[in-house]
Design an enzyme around this catalytic site. Structure first.
Site, PDB file in Angstrom:
ATOM      1  N   ARG A  50     -13.857 -18.759  23.258  1.00  0.00           N
ATOM      2  CA  ARG A  50     -13.197 -17.437  23.318  1.00  0.00           C
ATOM      3  C   ARG A  50     -11.753 -17.473  22.837  1.00  0.00           C
ATOM      4  NH1 ARG A  50     -15.665 -17.362  28.446  1.00  0.00           N
ATOM      5  NH2 ARG A  50     -17.749 -16.460  28.309  1.00  0.00           N
TER       6      ARG A  50
ATOM      7  N   LYS B 111      -6.765 -10.829   9.711  1.00  0.00           N
ATOM      8  CA  LYS B 111      -8.174 -10.464   9.531  1.00  0.00           C
ATOM      9  C   LYS B 111      -8.976 -11.704   9.210  1.00  0.00           C
ATOM     10  CE  LYS B 111      -8.025  -5.693   7.937  1.00  0.00           C
ATOM     11  NZ  LYS B 111      -8.450  -4.792   6.844  1.00  0.00           N
TER      12      LYS B 111
ATOM     13  N   GLU C 149      -3.810  -9.202  -6.271  1.00  0.00           N
ATOM     14  CA  GLU C 149      -3.273  -8.730  -4.982  1.00  0.00           C
ATOM     15  C   GLU C 149      -1.759  -8.568  -5.051  1.00  0.00           C
ATOM     16  OE1 GLU C 149      -4.958  -7.826  -2.189  1.00  0.00           O
ATOM     17  OE2 GLU C 149      -6.976  -8.508  -2.714  1.00  0.00           O
TER      18      GLU C 149
ATOM     19  N   LYS D  72       3.339  -7.013   3.107  1.00  0.00           N
ATOM     20  CA  LYS D  72       2.189  -6.976   3.999  1.00  0.00           C
ATOM     21  C   LYS D  72       2.636  -7.131   5.449  1.00  0.00           C
ATOM     22  CE  LYS D  72      -2.494  -8.473   4.707  1.00  0.00           C
ATOM     23  NZ  LYS D  72      -3.645  -9.255   4.253  1.00  0.00           N
TER      24      LYS D  72
ATOM     25  N   GLU E  47      -5.170  -1.722  12.052  1.00  0.00           N
ATOM     26  CA  GLU E  47      -5.622  -0.825  10.989  1.00  0.00           C
ATOM     27  C   GLU E  47      -6.084   0.539  11.509  1.00  0.00           C
ATOM     28  OE1 GLU E  47      -7.874  -2.751   7.953  1.00  0.00           O
ATOM     29  OE2 GLU E  47      -8.425  -0.871   7.004  1.00  0.00           O
TER      30      GLU E  47
ATOM     31  N   ARG F 242      -2.042   0.584   7.609  1.00  0.00           N
ATOM     32  CA  ARG F 242      -2.568  -0.668   7.094  1.00  0.00           C
ATOM     33  C   ARG F 242      -3.679  -0.466   6.069  1.00  0.00           C
ATOM     34  NH1 ARG F 242      -3.956  -6.276  10.313  1.00  0.00           N
ATOM     35  NH2 ARG F 242      -4.898  -7.290   8.537  1.00  0.00           N
TER      36      ARG F 242
ATOM     37  N   ASN G 256      -5.860  -1.579   1.292  1.00  0.00           N
ATOM     38  CA  ASN G 256      -7.185  -1.582   0.679  1.00  0.00           C
ATOM     39  C   ASN G 256      -7.208  -0.883  -0.682  1.00  0.00           C
ATOM     40  OD1 ASN G 256      -8.540  -2.988   2.792  1.00  0.00           O
ATOM     41  ND2 ASN G 256      -8.405  -1.130   4.017  1.00  0.00           N
TER      42      ASN G 256
ATOM     43  N   HIS H 197      -9.928  -1.628  -3.101  1.00  0.00           N
ATOM     44  CA  HIS H 197     -10.942  -2.435  -2.427  1.00  0.00           C
ATOM     45  C   HIS H 197     -12.281  -1.727  -2.233  1.00  0.00           C
ATOM     46  CE1 HIS H 197      -7.699  -5.224  -1.884  1.00  0.00           C
ATOM     47  NE2 HIS H 197      -8.440  -6.044  -1.167  1.00  0.00           N
TER      48      HIS H 197
ATOM     49  N   HIS I 215     -15.247  -3.539  -3.660  1.00  0.00           N
ATOM     50  CA  HIS I 215     -16.363  -4.021  -2.835  1.00  0.00           C
ATOM     51  C   HIS I 215     -17.706  -3.608  -3.433  1.00  0.00           C
ATOM     52  CE1 HIS I 215     -14.150  -4.804   1.238  1.00  0.00           C
ATOM     53  NE2 HIS I 215     -13.864  -5.682   0.302  1.00  0.00           N
TER      54      HIS I 215
ATOM     55  N   HIS J   6     -13.052 -12.014  -5.896  1.00  0.00           N
ATOM     56  CA  HIS J   6     -12.578 -10.853  -5.154  1.00  0.00           C
ATOM     57  C   HIS J   6     -11.424 -10.162  -5.899  1.00  0.00           C
ATOM     58  CE1 HIS J   6     -11.511  -8.337  -1.759  1.00  0.00           C
ATOM     59  NE2 HIS J   6     -10.278  -8.838  -1.763  1.00  0.00           N
TER      60      HIS J   6
END
Lengths: 366, 366
Positions: B124, B146, B188, B230, B240, B244, B248, B251, B255, B268
């Site tokens: 955990r 992330k 990026e 960032k 987010e 935030r 994207n 993106h 994607h 990517h």
């Protein structure tokens, strides 16, 4: 419409504060409505609970205008693994659910742990609601936010801390619970008395016969008092840096028993019961509690129809399984022991030989 | 001994505040020492980085008196799945690592995402350190927390927010990076200019040739400015909920391209590059940026040796993949578009026909 006798307990975790509703014949439609944020609800349950209660909750949530999907898993601790966790992700993605969805766990501790962990990870976190249907999960899993799955090398090794929006603990659902599982739940109830509440231990000694018989009012009181204890401890120590480890009374020994026998052979509560006897036995050998206290501990466990001894397990294997337990910090074994009745402590200051004796003394002959 | 030219950027997240060290020939032993809390360190890397840098880090961490174990995964986005994640858990448990251990990610974004997610879930949550070895992961994955894995039905669908203790971004390691991956990282970098910093766009236009040639000083400056952008956005909006999402940009389109082609066919950054062209094209059709701005966007992307158009993809499939993207809220598609050069917005107020045109206009003929 809330039940007349419903009690509400709030778990105080700042902006993640949530209520536990405890009572009989609770109305899920009314009670859940304020706590479902998005439009999509995935009800995760198992094949046993599916037949008993799934439709009731599908109807209640549908009546709130939500899109409901279901994910029915195999029933049992042995399915609390990464493959079955993945089935929940499959169901969420196949249903096209988004970041605003809710995962509702309808079942015992295994379902709560898996659905909770899935809700913590799906899209990096969605909403979570718990409807625990066993006594064990009502007293244990509904407070604390611990979720996770097992790994072949250890129980609950992979998981997350995830708080629910709300918990419904409905005593009516315990009517269909097998007696063996009711007893397993009582193990955790007894644990709260032993670790922090001598008065509660007296109450349990007075009411154990009614609890075993399934008296809903007594069970609701036992759930409320157990959850209140846990809620207070968790509020002080959410991530288990200190005091929260007290909740593991009996668990390090118990995990060794469960691991050796194989997950699911003994119920978790049964292993914890014998584990508490071992912890009390070691505490007695250390001179912290009297032999009378040890006998009193065994007695209340026996009256709950729980085992006070485990099958013969070779000592080296027992110790190896104990050291895989998470309560090991930097290789130094810490145990939860009893300084006196109703007062547990976290300590590594115990005699290792006494520990071995306490383990062996509470095993059945080979 | 820290490099003379080392820059330090702090990501301000309250009690989870951490530094990013940016420079060349950084000394991991000195820099990591204050940030390794327990005695056990699991270095997770891939088969490519293993040959180049693993021993260097094993030596550095061993010299600190830590127990070091390693987990070497297959190299590639297609291995960012639950099976490979489980290999990290296997390695941690086989090594007998406890709750006090550190998982160190040595590699690109895939390794960072997987090792970070494993560190979030193992027992955990244990400690996490990042040593990103690609430009993309230095600018993108080292800030924001992330982590996660892919699912056959969508990228990054399962994961957690997990902040590292420290990040080392060493420009020397970019010398071994294939040119195609350097370009993917620049996608990026360009993104930060397009979404929030018109001055940085001018700087990139002035220095793109040196960046492509691998000038370490220019690369360090680009990494610093990107991470600073960032870090500021993430500090305002860690989970987010709002701002935030600007990160994207490109993106959602990207994607769809990656998903249709199959993970790993395009990098990517390449998919994001073409995605940004589509976002700029739609912004132009909406009248928010000029045709000159659109051409300027394409030009800087082309100068970074990145694709400005994707293979022909049937529109219905493209749209279906877009709607699986996480940026979909309650079924309503929100996109990150450009209100003007250097200023992006999150909006669902766009013309769907224009969106379709922007997708089709930036595909190669079938």
């Amino acid at each position: 419409m809330a039940s007349e006798n419903m009690q509400t307990l709030h778990v105080e975790l700042g902006d993640r504060r949530y209520p536990i509703f405890i009572g009989s014949d609770l109305n899920p439609q009314t009670l859940l409505e304020p706590y479902i944020k998005g439009k999509q609800v995935m009800i995760v349950t198992n094949t046993t609970i599916e037949k008993l209660y799934l439709q009731h909750y599908v109807d209640a949530v549908s009546a709130l205008g939500k899109t409901v999907a279901t994910c029915v898993l195999d029933d049992g601790e042995k399915y609390k693994d990464i493959e079955h966790l993945n089935l929940i992700f499959d169901a969420l993605l196949e249903a096209g659910f988004n970041r605003d969805c809710t995962v509702l766990a309808l079942g015992g501790g295994v379902i709560g742990d898996m659905a909770g962990f899935a809700s913590a990870c799906f899209q990096r976190g969605v909403y979570f609601i718990q409807v625990p249907t066993t006594l064990l999960s009502q007293v244990d899993s509904s407070v604390g936010g611990k979720t996770g799955i097992n790994h072949p090398l250890g129980k609950n090794m992979i998981g997350a801390f995830k708080q629910p929006q709300v918990v419904l603990a409905d005593m009516s659902q315990l009517k269909t619970l097998p007696p063996r599982e009711l007893s397993a739940g009582l193990a955790e109830v007894i644990k709260y008395a032993l670790l922090g509440d001598a008065d509660f231990l007296v109450w349990l000694e007075q009411n154990m016969d009614g609890l075993i018989a399934g008296d809903a009012t007594l069970l609701a009181e036992a759930v409320y008092r157990s959850c209140a204890h846990k809620a207070r401890i968790v509020a002080n120590d959410e991530k288990e840096q200190g005091e929260r480890a007290l909740l593991n009374l009996g668990h390090t020994f118990g995990h060794a028993i469960e691991s050796y026998l194989g997950y699911g052979v003994w119920l978790h509560g049964e292993a914890v019961a014998t584990g508490m006897v071992m912890a009390a036995d070691l505490s007695c050998r250390m001179g912290w509690i009297s032999d009378e206290d040890l006998q009193r501990t065994k007695k209340i466990i026996q009256r709950a129809n729980l085992p006070v001894a485990c099958p013969a397990i070779p000592l080296d294997e027992f110790l190896a399984y104990m050291s895989h337990d998470k309560k090991v910090l930097n290789g130094q074994l810490r145990l939860i022991l009893m300084k006196k009745m109703g007062q547990a402590v976290i300590t590594k200051d115990f005699d290792v030989e006494f520990m071995k004796q306490a383990i062996l003394a509470n095993q059945l002959s080979a």
